[in-house]
Design an enzyme around this catalytic site. Structure first.
Site, short mmCIF file in Angstrom:
data_model
loop_
_atom_site.label_atom_id
_atom_site.label_comp_id
_atom_site.label_asym_id
_atom_site.label_seq_id
_atom_site.Cartn_x
_atom_site.Cartn_y
_atom_site.Cartn_z
N ASP A 34 0.85 -1.19 0.00
CA ASP A 34 0.00 0.00 0.00
C ASP A 34 0.89 1.24 0.00
O ASP A 34 2.12 1.16 0.18
CB ASP A 34 -0.89 -0.06 1.25
CG ASP A 34 -1.88 1.09 1.32
OD1 ASP A 34 -2.28 1.60 0.26
OD2 ASP A 34 -2.25 1.48 2.44
N PHE A 35 0.28 2.42 -0.19
CA PHE A 35 1.05 3.67 -0.19
C PHE A 35 0.86 4.44 1.11
O PHE A 35 1.74 4.47 1.96
CB PHE A 35 0.67 4.54 -1.39
CG PHE A 35 1.43 5.85 -1.42
CD1 PHE A 35 2.75 5.88 -1.82
CD2 PHE A 35 0.82 7.03 -1.02
CE1 PHE A 35 3.47 7.07 -1.81
CE2 PHE A 35 1.53 8.23 -1.02
CZ PHE A 35 2.86 8.26 -1.42
N ASP A 36 -0.31 5.07 1.30
CA ASP A 36 -0.54 5.89 2.49
C ASP A 36 -0.50 5.04 3.75
O ASP A 36 -1.17 4.01 3.85
CB ASP A 36 -1.91 6.58 2.39
CG ASP A 36 -1.95 7.64 1.31
OD1 ASP A 36 -1.53 8.77 1.58
OD2 ASP A 36 -2.40 7.33 0.19
N ASP A 217 -1.85 -1.06 5.74
CA ASP A 217 -2.18 -0.53 7.08
C ASP A 217 -3.65 -0.29 7.33
O ASP A 217 -4.03 0.07 8.44
CB ASP A 217 -1.45 0.80 7.28
CG ASP A 217 -2.12 1.94 6.53
OD1 ASP A 217 -2.32 1.80 5.30
OD2 ASP A 217 -2.49 2.94 7.16
#
Length: 278
Positions: A34-36, A217
């Protein structure tokens, strides 16, 4: 895998032996993240997050390793996450997998495409309805949208959520669904598609003896954790999850990626069980 509550889930840093063994025994790796909140810290301003420079370097290192595929899977629009990550030669999935870029081609889910006008109308209505509420952001991502209220005063949050409900009822019909994330409401086409399906497609591009890995997350990452149930699912944060291991904070993602890259690099010249030198 059943849900594991609180901090009873094994920490990545406490499980190096078994994780390293899995990485070294694999013929290759499919590393999805994932990124954020994973590659980049969560910020109050949704436009602010930037990838940690070390994480970008580690993605490039993994990309350049033999028998490795790297992908970033995000709720952000495809063009947005690709620009923020800035690593060429990897796969990207935007809008929770409704947009998928791999091997130089981009595919958008056809039903999601057809609902883009509804998403746009909902965003326009919310821009008017929420104009007087501080700290609220409306992000039209084409085939999905995100309403941010991380900076909204607590007493105004119910007003924001009610406005979202009203706009979806007026303009979305039965074709748009709402999901909750970390101080956000996400609007998407009502299609059976999520991050886990995108991850499964990326994993299926490779031989069965490659090890699938996913790091994320948020609640939207749970489907991706389940998609790599026969590999390594790594959750960033605390709380219940279907992941196998935990990294308690976003700052722990860098040593996690570093360890994966180091362990895999150590296998590049090791003879495989079939006698072929790697």
């Amino acid at each position: 895998m059943s849900e594991v509550a609180g901090d009873s889930l094994e920490r990545f840093e406490d499980s190096h032996g078994e994780i390293r063994e899995a990485v070294e025994e694999a013929a290759g790796l499919v590393v999805c993240t994932d990124f954020d909140g994973t590659l980049a810290p969560i910020e109050e301003d949704p436009d602010a997050p930037e990838i940690d420079p070390e994480n970008r370097e580690l993605l490039e290192r993994l990309r350049d390793a033999g028998d490795t595929r790297v992908a970033v899977v995000s709720g952000r629009a495809l063009t947005d996450v690709r620009e923020r990550v800035g690593v060429e030669g990897i796969a990207y999935a935007g809008n929770h997998g409704l947009e998928l870029e791999r091997e130089g081609s981009v595919v958008v889910h056809p039903i999601a495409k057809r609902h883009a006008d509804r998403i746009e109308r909902i965003c326009e209505a919310l821009s008017e309805a929420l104009a007087g509420i501080d700290g609220t952001g409306i992000e039209d991502k084409g085939v999905t949208a995100t309403i941010h209220y991380r900076q909204t005063p607590d007493e105004a949050v119910p007003v924001v959520r009610e406005a979202v409900d009203d706009a979806v009822e007026r303009f979305g019909g039965s074709g748009i669904e709402k999901t909750d994330g970390k101080e956000i409401v996400e609007l998407r086409p009502e299609v059976r598609w999520h991050k886990g399906m995108a991850v499964s497609m990326l994993v299926d591009d490779h031989p069965d003896d490659w090890l699938p890995i996913y790091i994320g997350d948020d609640t939207t990452d749970e489907s991706a954790f389940r998609a790599v149930d026969d590999g390594l699912a790594i959750y960033v944060g605390t709380g219940e999850t279907d992941a196998h291991y935990r990294v308690p904070t976003q700052s722990g993602v860098t040593p996690c990626l570093s360890a994966l890259a180091e362990w895999h690099a150590g296998t590049e010249r090791r003879p495989r069980a079939d006698g072929i030198e790697r």
